[in-house]
Design a protein around this motif. Structure first.
Motif, PDB file in Angstrom:
ATOM      1  N   LEU A  38       1.359   5.456  -1.301  1.00 11.38           N
ATOM      2  CA  LEU A  38       2.492   4.854  -2.289  1.00 11.38           C
ATOM      3  C   LEU A  38       2.228   3.302  -2.355  1.00 11.38           C
ATOM      4  O   LEU A  38       2.362   2.521  -3.419  1.00 11.38           O
ATOM      5  N   LYS A  39       1.856   2.699  -1.259  1.00 16.18           N
ATOM      6  CA  LYS A  39       1.512   1.235  -1.376  1.00 16.18           C
ATOM      7  C   LYS A  39       0.507   0.899  -2.159  1.00 16.18           C
ATOM      8  O   LYS A  39       0.371   0.091  -2.787  1.00 16.18           O
ATOM      9  N   ALA A  40      -0.645   1.884  -2.032  1.00 14.35           N
ATOM     10  CA  ALA A  40      -1.879   1.499  -2.488  1.00 14.35           C
ATOM     11  C   ALA A  40      -1.710   1.292  -3.994  1.00 14.35           C
ATOM     12  O   ALA A  40      -2.241   0.855  -4.809  1.00 14.35           O
ATOM     13  N   VAL A  41      -0.867   2.288  -4.720  1.00 16.69           N
ATOM     14  CA  VAL A  41      -0.589   2.623  -6.040  1.00 16.69           C
ATOM     15  C   VAL A  41       0.457   1.717  -6.835  1.00 16.69           C
ATOM     16  O   VAL A  41       0.789   1.752  -7.747  1.00 16.69           O
ATOM     17  N   GLY A  42       0.719   0.737  -5.790  1.00 18.96           N
ATOM     18  CA  GLY A  42       1.635  -0.473  -6.179  1.00 18.96           C
ATOM     19  C   GLY A  42       3.047  -0.287  -5.789  1.00 18.96           C
ATOM     20  O   GLY A  42       3.924  -1.096  -6.347  1.00 18.96           O
ATOM     21  N   TRP A  43       3.631   0.383  -4.617  1.00 19.31           N
ATOM     22  CA  TRP A  43       4.979   0.386  -4.427  1.00 19.31           C
ATOM     23  C   TRP A  43       5.026  -0.649  -3.302  1.00 19.31           C
ATOM     24  O   TRP A  43       4.116  -1.152  -2.585  1.00 19.31           O
ATOM     25  N   GLU A  44       5.991  -1.507  -3.316  1.00 20.69           N
ATOM     26  CA  GLU A  44       6.436  -2.499  -2.483  1.00 20.69           C
ATOM     27  C   GLU A  44       7.067  -1.988  -1.211  1.00 20.69           C
ATOM     28  O   GLU A  44       7.545  -0.947  -1.166  1.00 20.69           O
ATOM     29  N   ASP A  89      10.470  -0.747  -1.601  1.00 24.20           N
ATOM     30  CA  ASP A  89      10.561   0.536  -2.293  1.00 24.20           C
ATOM     31  C   ASP A  89      10.363   1.769  -1.353  1.00 24.20           C
ATOM     32  O   ASP A  89      10.990   2.669  -1.511  1.00 24.20           O
TER      33      ASP A  89
END
Ligand code: ADP
Ligand code: MG
Lengths: 226, 377
Positions: B275-281, B284
């Motif tokens: 999730l973090k790698a695909v752009g979640w903060e 989030d």
């Protein structure tokens, strides 16, 4: 569009097992072109990708994205840049199990607060264009390697990034699927995207679609240019 | 604002599908959590309702009771004391009461015998409480006989039974006429079990009690407020005991939920990395996990509370009847008046939903600040 100057990356810095994976890299990645990082296993290709893609910060040196120094930015800003600028296709694809391919594609867009119907339509469109529209409702774990990769590509494209980053994209594919993948790279390039990949596969490095091959060895550049 | 709403909706949708993805873990948590809320809410609802019930019943009882003491023991009180009491200023009325306990060998149970004055029971008839009906399977018209103090047989015909709504106190009631009561126990006319006094001005109760005490030195005076307090403490004690037992299970639950909710599996850690790698903060991701925790704990809270409500008010609190009720041998079987206290609900909510949600978020926080580049490995 991306410039690295004297970038170094250490793992476990200050400990007994300190390891310098990158030892001073100077590099420019041009916009709208396809660049491949080549090199033996362990030479630092993946590490270099993580620095370029804002997944990690260099230990020293500078990373500039469109003339903006991003090597010192706090995590929050990096996330923002990562989300709007980069789309990732991981070596292991890294799809979430137990949910549909479609939902996997939509995940990166959730925090942006788009309308769910629009989002779903966009995801369907992307999957159609990658020839996996029929797999939209399949669970991620039931997909074959080639399908999983195309779902991963659709996921990488959902936020319409300028740069698509793929780590060893053909490592898990047979030559037929590899050629298919290169076909996708060609359409990406044609639509104006910058593509960055790592590979030690000659099939990839010698394709016409590839503009630059950067060779790494032991964390250092061997030779730059086509 | 629209964006924000959409975002929360997307996160909620995704948290629901995440939960269904880990169906086993989710259902297990829900089951344990729901039963804890169910138990706690049952105790709370039950003890609260039963205390209110007792208070209503006692509100109808006399404000002052006068008992005669002989050698430190409760004894029969002569009717002439009534005149002395009626002479005290501020006393509205005073009357002699007759009551006691009767052991029924046939049912192996004790009944509470009373002689009501309004309305009176006809001699030879008896009005019985719900518990007696069940113990003897007696219907109106049936005959019940008992041995009197002198061995002679006294027979009663069941006139009717007492309605169930105040069964807490009346389950074991056995109401008879004065003549029959005196014959059963051999109590001479002019003697009563105790005297019930009602007072014109409730604020004078204590003063009047002091006057009675001075006029009749051989008596003991019992105030209704004191009885109320005694009942309260009896219930408090029982409730306390139950709560101690529950505390054990709550502790176990806390450890269990901490373990379950906080133990991040490698799979979950990987998912957070993705999730973090695909752009979640980080925020989030935490919001997502918090929503998951909230969905689980809120639904467990709602379901558990509703089940407890049904258990206490529709099924007579079958699980704790033996513990919480029962100064009478015959357990009353009846429906408590539904009553929900907001503060109680809030307390329960706070102590169940809140800790669980925190327990889910803390480890996520730790995982979420991990660098996202780990998913590249
Ligand atoms: N998190 C890490 N901790 C320690 N060493 C690491 C870590 N990540 C990578 N390395 C080391 O850095 C070197 C380069 O790794 P990597 O960039 O993955 O190489 P490549 O992708 O070219 O195979 C390898 O020797 C690897 O063992
Ligand atoms: Mg690699």
């Amino acid at each position: 569009m991306i410039h690295l100057s004297d970038v170094r990356k250490a793992f476990n810095q200050g400990k007994a097992n300190e390891f310098w994976a990158l030892k001073g890299i100077d590099l420019s990645v041009p916009a709208g072109k396809v660049t491949v990082f080549r090199g033996p296993s362990g030479s630092g290709k993946t590490t270099l990708l993580t620095l370029v893609g804002c997944l990690a910060r260099p230990t020293s040196g500078r990373v500039r994205l469109k003339d903006r120094d991003i090597s010192g930015l706090p995590e929050r800003f990096l996330t923002d840049i990562r989300r709007s600028t980069f789309g990732f296709v991981f070596q292991q694809f890294n799809l979430l199990k137990g949910i549909s391919a479609l939902e996997n594609v939509m995940i990166p867009a959730y925090p942006l607060g788009h309308d769910r119907k629009d989002l779903s339509r966009r995801a369907h469109g992307l999957m159609e264009s990658l020839d996996i529209g029929a797999k939209a409702q399949s669970m991620a774990e039931w997909l074959s390697g080639g399908e999983a990769q195309r779902v991963a590509i659709a996921r990488a494209l959902i936020n319409d990034p300028e740069v698509v980053i793929a780590d060893e994209p053909t490592a898990n594919l047979d030559s037929e699927r590899s050629r298919q993948f290169l076909g996708i790279v060609e359409t990406l390039k044609a639509s104006g995207k910058t593509v960055l990949m790592t590979s030690h596969d000659p099939l990839v490095c010698d394709t016409a679609v590839v503009d630059h091959v950067v060779t790494l060895h032991d964390g250092q550049l061997v030779d730059s240019g086509a | 604002m629209r964006l924000w709403l959409n975002k929360q909706r997307n996160l909620l949708d995704f948290s629901l599908s995440s939960l269904s993805r880990r169906r086993g873990k989710t259902l297990g948590m829900l089951a344990v959590y729901t039963s804890i809320v169910f138990l706690l809410a049952s105790v709370m609802l039950f003890s609260h309702a039963i205390r209110r019930e007792a208070a209503t019943v006692l509100a109808k009882s006399p404000e002052v009771l006068v008992q005669r003491m002989v050698a430190g023991r409760h004894d029969l009180i002569p009717a002439r004391h009534l005149d002395a009491i009626k002479g005290i200023r501020g006393v509205q009325s005073a009357e002699g009461r007759l009551w006691g306990y009767l052991f029924d060998p046939a049912a192996v149970a004790n009944y509470t015998l009373m002689v009501p004055t309004n309305p009176r029971i006809e001699p030879g008839k008896v009005v019985i409480g719900d518990g007696v009906v069940r113990a003897r399977s007696a219907d109106p018209g049936d005959l019940m006989s008992f041995r009197a103090h002198d061995g002679s047989l006294v027979q009663f015909k069941v006139d009717h039974t007492i309605s169930r709504d105040s069964a807490l106190v009346s389950a074991d009631l056995f109401l008879v006429a004065e003549e029959d009561f005196r014959r059963l126990f051999g109590i001479a006319p002019g003697l009563f079990t105790d005297l019930a006094v009602s007072v014109r001005n409730p604020r004078e109760v204590i003063k009047i009690a002091e006057k009675i005490d001075a006029a009749l030195p051989d008596t003991r005076i019992i105030l209704r407020d004191e009885i109320l307090r005694t009942y309260e403490s009896v219930f408090d004690w029982r409730e306390g005991m139950l709560l101690v037992l529950l505390a054990g299970s709550i502790l176990a639950f806390a450890i269990f939920s901490w373990e379950k909710a906080s133990g991040l599996s490698a799979e979950e850690r990987r998912e957070i990395g993705i999730l973090k790698a695909v752009g979640w903060e980080t925020g989030d991701v935490i919001r997502l996990k918090m929503l998951e925790g909230l969905v689980v704990s809120l639904s467990a809270f709602l379901v558990g509370y509703l089940l407890a409500y049904a258990h206490v008010f529709h099924f007579g609190a079958g699980l704790f009847e033996p513990v919480l009720k029962g100064w009478a041998v015959l357990y009353p079987k009846y429906k408590l008046t539904p009553f929900v206290d907001e503060l109680q609900v809030a307390t329960l909510f706070f102590f169940t939903v809140f800790p669980y949600t925190i327990a889910t978020v803390v480890p996520i926080w730790r995982a979420a600040i991990v660098d996202p580049d780990t998913v590249m490995r």
